[in-house]
Design an enzyme around this catalytic site. Structure first.
Site, PDB file in Angstrom:
ATOM      1  N   ASN A   1       0.850  -1.183   0.000  1.00  0.00           N
ATOM      2  CA  ASN A   1       0.000   0.000   0.000  1.00  0.00           C
ATOM      3  C   ASN A   1       0.892   1.241   0.000  1.00  0.00           C
ATOM      4  OD1 ASN A   1      -2.399  -1.521   0.207  1.00  0.00           O
ATOM      5  ND2 ASN A   1      -2.097  -1.736   2.406  1.00  0.00           N
TER       6      ASN A   1
ATOM      7  N   GLU B   1      -0.797   2.785   6.265  1.00  0.00           N
ATOM      8  CA  GLU B   1      -0.920   3.337   7.620  1.00  0.00           C
ATOM      9  C   GLU B   1       0.408   3.413   8.353  1.00  0.00           C
ATOM     10  OE1 GLU B   1      -4.084   1.255   9.586  1.00  0.00           O
ATOM     11  OE2 GLU B   1      -5.581   2.487   8.543  1.00  0.00           O
TER      12      GLU B   1
ATOM     13  N   HIS C   1       6.512  -1.722   3.573  1.00  0.00           N
ATOM     14  CA  HIS C   1       6.251  -3.128   3.892  1.00  0.00           C
ATOM     15  C   HIS C   1       5.486  -3.755   2.748  1.00  0.00           C
ATOM     16  CE1 HIS C   1       3.220  -0.491   5.682  1.00  0.00           C
ATOM     17  NE2 HIS C   1       2.315  -1.435   5.477  1.00  0.00           N
TER      18      HIS C   1
ATOM     19  N   HIS D   1       3.028  -6.859   1.975  1.00  0.00           N
ATOM     20  CA  HIS D   1       2.165  -7.869   2.579  1.00  0.00           C
ATOM     21  C   HIS D   1       2.238  -9.129   1.726  1.00  0.00           C
ATOM     22  CE1 HIS D   1      -0.430  -4.981   5.024  1.00  0.00           C
ATOM     23  NE2 HIS D   1       0.099  -4.143   4.159  1.00  0.00           N
TER      24      HIS D   1
HETATM   25  P1  AMP Z   1      -0.690  -0.779   5.780  1.00  0.00           P
HETATM   26  O1  AMP Z   1      -2.124  -0.417   5.814  1.00  0.00           O
HETATM   27  O2  AMP Z   1      -0.277  -1.344   4.429  1.00  0.00           O
HETATM   28  O3  AMP Z   1       0.212   0.325   6.253  1.00  0.00           O
HETATM   29  O4  AMP Z   1      -0.533  -2.009   6.749  1.00  0.00           O
HETATM   30  C1  AMP Z   1      -0.004  -1.931   8.038  1.00  0.00           C
HETATM   31  C2  AMP Z   1      -0.125  -3.305   8.613  1.00  0.00           C
HETATM   32  O5  AMP Z   1       0.686  -3.367   9.773  1.00  0.00           O
HETATM   33  C3  AMP Z   1      -1.540  -3.703   9.020  1.00  0.00           C
HETATM   34  O6  AMP Z   1      -1.916  -4.889   8.324  1.00  0.00           O
HETATM   35  C4  AMP Z   1      -1.417  -3.918  10.537  1.00  0.00           C
HETATM   36  O7  AMP Z   1      -2.231  -4.960  11.004  1.00  0.00           O
HETATM   37  C5  AMP Z   1       0.053  -4.222  10.676  1.00  0.00           C
HETATM   38  N1  AMP Z   1       0.632  -3.943  11.988  1.00  0.00           N
HETATM   39  C6  AMP Z   1       0.523  -2.797  12.709  1.00  0.00           C
HETATM   40  N2  AMP Z   1       1.217  -2.897  13.859  1.00  0.00           N
HETATM   41  C7  AMP Z   1       1.783  -4.117  13.857  1.00  0.00           C
HETATM   42  C8  AMP Z   1       2.620  -4.816  14.770  1.00  0.00           C
HETATM   43  N3  AMP Z   1       3.024  -4.269  15.934  1.00  0.00           N
HETATM   44  N4  AMP Z   1       3.022  -6.075  14.451  1.00  0.00           N
HETATM   45  C9  AMP Z   1       2.618  -6.631  13.304  1.00  0.00           C
HETATM   46  N5  AMP Z   1       1.836  -6.031  12.384  1.00  0.00           N
HETATM   47  C10 AMP Z   1       1.415  -4.787  12.662  1.00  0.00           C
END
Ligand code: AMP
Length: 126
Positions: free
Chosen positions: A97, A105, A110, A112
């Site tokens: 994303n 977010e 990252h 996925h």
């Molecule tokens: P994005 O919307 O692509 O930025 O995805 C951020 C992802 O990070 C989401 O799927 C969250 O569930 C994941 N996330 C946030 N905090 C943590 C954490 N402490 N450990 C593992 N995953 C996380």
């Protein structure tokens, strides 16, 4: 809250803190270039995040500024993790994303990896 993918890197974002060992993660794989760990709120039976160890806000930042060595290390590691998780034969999805409309977010690049069930063909706007 979606982030600005062109904002300066925030060294206190949650993935930076995971990389520094300040917050735990459920680690899947680690090498010189990446850390991979299970997403805390999985959207599929397998939902793993692969992040570069270096400080890049987003795919936009990484693709524009990372060295060839960092890019190769990251891409190779994403493929390696998918193979190690047994995702190749059944198939999987990889996704990054970017920015507001992409729903990013966490302001640290990252990818996925999703798998473990049929994922359908298209994205959701939800
Ligand atoms: P994005 O919307 O692509 O930025 O995805 C951020 C992802 O990070 C989401 O799927 C969250 O569930 C994941 N996330 C946030 N905090 C943590 C954490 N402490 N450990 C593992 N995953 C996380």
């Amino acid at each position: 809250m979606p982030i600005d993918p062109r904002a300066p890197y925030d060294p206190n974002n949650i993935f930076a803190r995971i990389l520094r060992g300040e917050i735990p993660c459920n680690r899947v794989y680690e090498d010189a270039f990446v850390l991979a760990f299970h997403d805390i709120a999985p959207q599929a039976p397998v939902h793993v995040l692969v992040i570069p160890k270096a400080a890049y806000v987003s795919w936009d930042d990484f693709s524009a500024s990372a060295s060839a060595e960092e890019i190769a290390g990251f891409v190779r590691a994403v493929g390696h993790v998918a193979r190690e998780l047994g995702l190749v034969d059944p198939g999987y999805r990889m996704m990054a994303n970017v920015g507001h409309d992409g729903g990013q977010e966490v302001p640290h690049l990252h990818v996925h990896l999703f798998g473990g069930r049929g994922l359908g063909r298209m994205i959701s706007a939800g």
